[in-house]
Scaffold this motif. Structure first.
Motif, PDB file in Angstrom:
ATOM      1  N   HIS A 219       0.619  -1.037   0.182  1.00 45.02           N
ATOM      2  CA  HIS A 219       0.051   0.199   0.076  1.00 45.02           C
ATOM      3  C   HIS A 219       0.909   1.201   0.099  1.00 45.02           C
ATOM      4  O   HIS A 219       0.328   2.425  -0.281  1.00 45.02           O
ATOM      5  N   ARG A 220       2.090   1.076   0.366  1.00 48.62           N
ATOM      6  CA  ARG A 220       3.221   2.257   0.449  1.00 48.62           C
ATOM      7  C   ARG A 220       3.450   2.753  -0.959  1.00 48.62           C
ATOM      8  O   ARG A 220       4.041   3.789  -1.182  1.00 48.62           O
ATOM      9  N   LEU A 221       3.443   1.833  -2.226  1.00 45.16           N
ATOM     10  CA  LEU A 221       4.131   1.955  -3.359  1.00 45.16           C
ATOM     11  C   LEU A 221       3.829   3.171  -3.884  1.00 45.16           C
ATOM     12  O   LEU A 221       4.817   4.234  -4.202  1.00 45.16           O
ATOM     13  N   ASP A 222       2.674   3.426  -4.358  1.00 45.40           N
ATOM     14  CA  ASP A 222       2.297   4.839  -5.151  1.00 45.40           C
ATOM     15  C   ASP A 222       2.489   5.883  -4.414  1.00 45.40           C
ATOM     16  O   ASP A 222       3.046   6.931  -5.046  1.00 45.40           O
ATOM     17  N   PRO A 223       1.949   6.164  -3.038  1.00 43.17           N
ATOM     18  CA  PRO A 223       2.330   7.218  -2.513  1.00 43.17           C
ATOM     19  C   PRO A 223       3.882   7.593  -1.923  1.00 43.17           C
ATOM     20  O   PRO A 223       4.458   8.693  -2.063  1.00 43.17           O
ATOM     21  N   ALA A 224       4.580   6.660  -1.853  1.00 41.42           N
ATOM     22  CA  ALA A 224       5.777   6.487  -1.565  1.00 41.42           C
ATOM     23  C   ALA A 224       6.605   7.271  -2.749  1.00 41.42           C
ATOM     24  O   ALA A 224       7.617   8.232  -2.919  1.00 41.42           O
ATOM     25  N   VAL A 225       6.349   6.568  -4.046  1.00 39.25           N
ATOM     26  CA  VAL A 225       6.980   7.161  -5.213  1.00 39.25           C
ATOM     27  C   VAL A 225       6.649   8.769  -5.575  1.00 39.25           C
ATOM     28  O   VAL A 225       7.407   9.593  -6.055  1.00 39.25           O
ATOM     29  N   ALA A 226       5.443   8.886  -5.285  1.00 38.72           N
ATOM     30  CA  ALA A 226       4.966  10.173  -5.746  1.00 38.72           C
ATOM     31  C   ALA A 226       5.410  11.362  -4.728  1.00 38.72           C
ATOM     32  O   ALA A 226       5.888  12.383  -5.216  1.00 38.72           O
ATOM     33  N   GLN A 227       5.579  10.758  -3.432  1.00 38.42           N
ATOM     34  CA  GLN A 227       6.210  11.859  -2.588  1.00 38.42           C
ATOM     35  C   GLN A 227       7.594  12.101  -2.740  1.00 38.42           C
ATOM     36  O   GLN A 227       8.054  13.111  -2.567  1.00 38.42           O
ATOM     37  N   HIS A 228       8.515  10.938  -3.111  1.00 34.76           N
ATOM     38  CA  HIS A 228       9.725  11.359  -3.391  1.00 34.76           C
ATOM     39  C   HIS A 228       9.951  12.379  -4.429  1.00 34.76           C
ATOM     40  O   HIS A 228      10.797  13.031  -4.580  1.00 34.76           O
ATOM     41  N   ILE A 229       9.047  12.023  -5.441  1.00 38.35           N
ATOM     42  CA  ILE A 229       9.224  12.804  -6.774  1.00 38.35           C
ATOM     43  C   ILE A 229       8.763  14.224  -6.638  1.00 38.35           C
ATOM     44  O   ILE A 229       9.526  15.346  -6.912  1.00 38.35           O
TER      45      ILE A 229
END
Length: 245
Positions: A219-229
């Motif tokens: 569940h962390r996948l999409d928000p983690a990528v979006a937040q880092h970018i």
């Protein structure tokens, strides 16, 4: 094509629809993109090789058109993440890893992304055929080999090799929703090396120690990528180093 449309519909707030192209000529594809309805602000491009995709992106950007993200972009972020994870598994410290990149023309930005993610040196190799002597030399002279040529059978030391299958959907799909969400959310007009490196670091950071990449169901996948970018797009203070918390 339908798989990607379903992925983006399920994992982002964006409305995705598939549009088929009857040509792979970059100028023709770019012209078709320019004629899409005005409410379509972003295009995800699949079915073209890396050079063709880059040409479409360049033509579209020069014309002040839409943001074009390619399948190669998403794949680049995920492969870089797998390489970072492999370096970590072999206990290579940041800025010390030596990587060999085979088939570099299939992901032109991957070398720069790997360096941005903490590799000390990346040597590129071209072609599709590598004999036993060459393979042994790669493994002796480099900590990790990244193989984009889909020749898994030649590698016996799998922990030191990041290989890419012929069907790259499941790799690209890990990075794509977060990458697209962040770029669209910030009104970006181009896909940069910094953004791809941020996506790669995010994927590596949430990858369990016994895996090469995160689970697609994490569940962390999409928000983690979006937040880092997003941190990178918001300014230089958002650039994160190659570390694991």
């Amino acid at each position: 094509m339908e798989d990607y449309a379903a992925l983006l519909t399920d994992h982002t707030v964006l409305r995705a629809s598939a549009v088929a192209f009857t040509t792979s000529r970059p100028a023709s594809v770019a012209a078709r993109i320019a004629k899409l309805p005005e409410h379509i602000t972003t295009v995800f491009l699949i079915g073209l090789n890396a050079a063709q995709s880059a040409a479409v992106q360049s033509i579209t950007t020069a014309a002040g058109g839409r943001l074009v993200i390619s399948e190669t972009d998403a794949l680049t972020a995920t492969v870089a993440a797998a390489a970072v994870t492999a370096l970590r598994t072999t206990k290579i410290p940041p800025r010390h890893g030596r990587l060999a990149l085979l088939g570099a023309d299939r992901a032109p930005h991957l070398k720069a992304v790997l360096l941005e993610c903490g590799a000390a040196d990346v040597t590129t190799w071209h072609g599709n055929e590598f004999n036993g002597h060459t393979i042994r030399k790669m493994l002796v002279d480099h900590d990790i080999v990244v193989d984009l040529t889909s020749q898994d059978s030649v590698w016996a030391v799998s922990k030191r090799v990041v290989s890419v299958p012929a069907d790259t959907y499941h790799l690209a799909a890990l990075a794509l929703p977060g990458l697209l969400s962040a770029l669209c959310g910030h009104g970006a007009t181009q896909v940069t090396v910094d953004a791809l490196a941020a996506a790669a670091r995010a994927l590596a950071l949430i990858t369990p120690v016994d895996r090469a990449l995160p689970d697609v169901r994490d569940h962390r996948l999409d928000p983690a990528v979006a937040q880092h970018i997003s941190k990178v797009l918001d300014g230089p203070t958002g650039r994160l180093p190659y570390t694991r918390p």
